[in-house]
Design a protein around this motif. Structure first.
Motif: not given
Length: 510
Positions: A312-320, A401-403, A422-424, A482-484
């Motif tokens: 989850t942390r990695i997905r949120l960082i990628h989205a940020f 993600p996925d890497a 951005a996420a921890v 979701r991300l704003s």
């Protein structure tokens, strides 16, 4: 005993009296304001525990004031004056820069454990200024400094009680007056350690070697240290007579909906769905709690989203990074980072100490300010550090993600390593606090469905408790993945700057 200015509750008063007895045994009488020289031999340790809102920080602050009134000198890792047999000292410590800065913002002169373990070696010329500022000598004459510069140093010291900050106010850089760092070999006197729930057994042993009298402040409802294989906390290894518990939640905290939610988790019959309904009720009644339908990306630049799962942390960082249009081959100014350690060979031990002493310890929160003058170097703002701006050889790892392997946009051959911030994970967030905290609830729901326990409690409840109590002003309980969109670009103009950034590297930056 003379009553402190603040009116204590019964459990606080009992704890204060117990600490006073411990200190009297060490030769310091808080009632009479009497300080006797320290005696060799006996080691004393006491833990003061309590959940959020129980008054631990207030009690710590009042004990510091009482010790100072009795003539005990508060020391930090910045500078220590000449040793005297009759001199009694106190050091107030925290495991992280952010935890130490929380105390400093409340008027308590705190420093990190790393900073007290490694002490600076001053150039002899500037030792004279430090001794004068500490009241141990006359105003010196320094060839490279005008009397006006020394006056600025004195004015700064009166405000901050920091020798490096005072010398910086005089126009000096750290490299001008600090020639190196050394591991402390001589013992100190009295040590207060906040956020002691984060300490593992080895750290406590190190602290007991330095402080004959050690007082630990901590919350037993936090998560146990990751490194500690026993799954317990330092409090569990002490005798019952060495642990004092504050059980009352005080009036100033009683109307806080964030703390209400944290304490509701103690109910053994409370399930995850029940808790989310409680969050929704609080959100309808008080703006300090928000049931959020999405992650607010603007907040992530200064306070990370708190998650349980690494994926989850990695997905949120990628989205940020995607939503800010960050390029793959570089960082944007204002991107948040987390220090993941120092990668330097043994021959560069001094540089490692330099980096750690300036706040780049594992887990430190950092804001990227831009590239240094040499490839692989970064200008950085270390959040919570007294002198926040540094330039350091950096290795930045951005996981995707996925890497299997992280992407490295640039790297020095050696130096401080960083992950994106951005996420921890909630484990890494312990010891830190932010005005606004976003908790990613779907992760805690996953922990609840797994039915896992930790230290005798459902894991999701311990995770929720730690995450919730990181919020100082507002809790955002995020219920959807979701991300704003950002309201503007990342910024760095809101960060305080040091008078002269200190360059720390494994080789000259040139």
């Amino acid at each position: 005993m003379n009553a402190p200015v603040i009116q204590f509750s019964d459990d606080q008063a009992q704890a204060y009296d117990a600490v006073a007895v411990l200190l009297r045994d060490a030769g310091i009488d808080l009632e009479d304001g009497l300080c006797l020289p320290a005696k060799e031999g006996k080691s004393r340790i006491l833990a003061l525990t309590g959940k959020a809102g129980s008054g631990k920080t207030l009690l710590l602050s009042e004990l510091v004031k009482a010790l100072e009134a009795a003539g005990v000198e508060t020391v930090s890792g910045d500078w220590e004056g000449r040793r005297r047999r009759d001199r009694r000292t106190l050091a107030v410590l925290a495991p992280t820069n952010k935890a130490a800065s929380v105390l400093r913002n409340r008027g308590v002169p705190a420093t990190t454990i790393h900073r007290i373990l490694y002490t600076p070696v001053y150039d002899p010329e500037y030792e004279r200024i430090a001794e004068w500022l500490m009241g141990n000598g006359d105003k010196p004459e320094i060839e490279d400094l005008t009397p006006e510069a020394l006056d600025r140093a004195e004015a700064s010291y009166r405000v901050h009680s920091s020798v490096p900050a005072a010398l910086a106010a005089a126009g000096l850089r750290g490299s001008d007056f600090i020639t190196g760092w050394k591991r402390r070999e001589e013992a100190l006197d009295i040590g207060f350690v906040d956020e002691a729930s984060m300490l593992d057994e080895r750290q406590v042993e190190d602290l007991q070697e330095i402080f004959p009298t050690l007082l630990l402040f901590g919350d037993p409802a936090q998560l146990p240290p990751v490194k500690d294989t026993s799954g317990g906390m330092v409090f569990d290894r002490l005798k019952p007579s060495q642990v004092l518990e504050l059980s009352r939640i005080h009036r100033q905290a009683a109307d806080n909906p964030i703390l209400d939610l944290a304490h509701a988790l103690a109910d053994p019959d409370l399930g995850f769905d029940d808790f989310e309904r409680l969050v929704a009720e609080k959100a309808r009644a008080d703006d300090r709690v928000r049931l959020a339908e999405r992650v607010e990306v603007d907040l992530m630049a200064r306070s990370p989203v708190l998650v349980w799962r690494n994926a989850t942390r990695i997905r949120l960082i990628h989205a940020f990074r995607n939503v800010h249009g960050a390029p793959e081959d570089s960082l944007l100014e204002g991107e948040p980072l987390i220090c993941d350690g120092i990668e330097l060979p043994l021959k560069h031990r001094k540089k490692r100490l330099d980096l750690e002493a300036r706040g780049l310890i594992k887990g430190a929160q950092v804001i990227y300010l831009g590239p240094g003058r040499k490839l692989g170097f970064s200008k950085l703002h270390v959040v919570g550090a007294p002198e926040p701006q540094v330039s350091a050889a950096s290795i930045v790892k951005i996981e995707k993600p996925d890497a299997e392997e992280p992407f490295i946009p640039f790297a020095a051959r050696m130096g401080a390593t960083f992950l994106h911030g951005a996420a921890v994970t909630i484990h890494k967030a312990q010891g830190s606090q932010w005005e606004d905290v976003q908790v990613f609830a779907p992760d805690l729901f996953a922990a609840a469905r797994m039915g896992r326990s930790e230290a005798g409690q459902p894991l999701w409840k311990r995770l929720a408790y730690v995450a919730i109590t990181r919020a100082q002003a507002r809790l955002h309980w995020v219920v959807r993945n979701r991300l704003s969109r950002p309201t503007g670009p990342l910024r760095i103009d809101d960060l305080s700057s040091a008078p002269a950034p200190l360059t720390l590297s494994a080789e000259p930056e040139g």
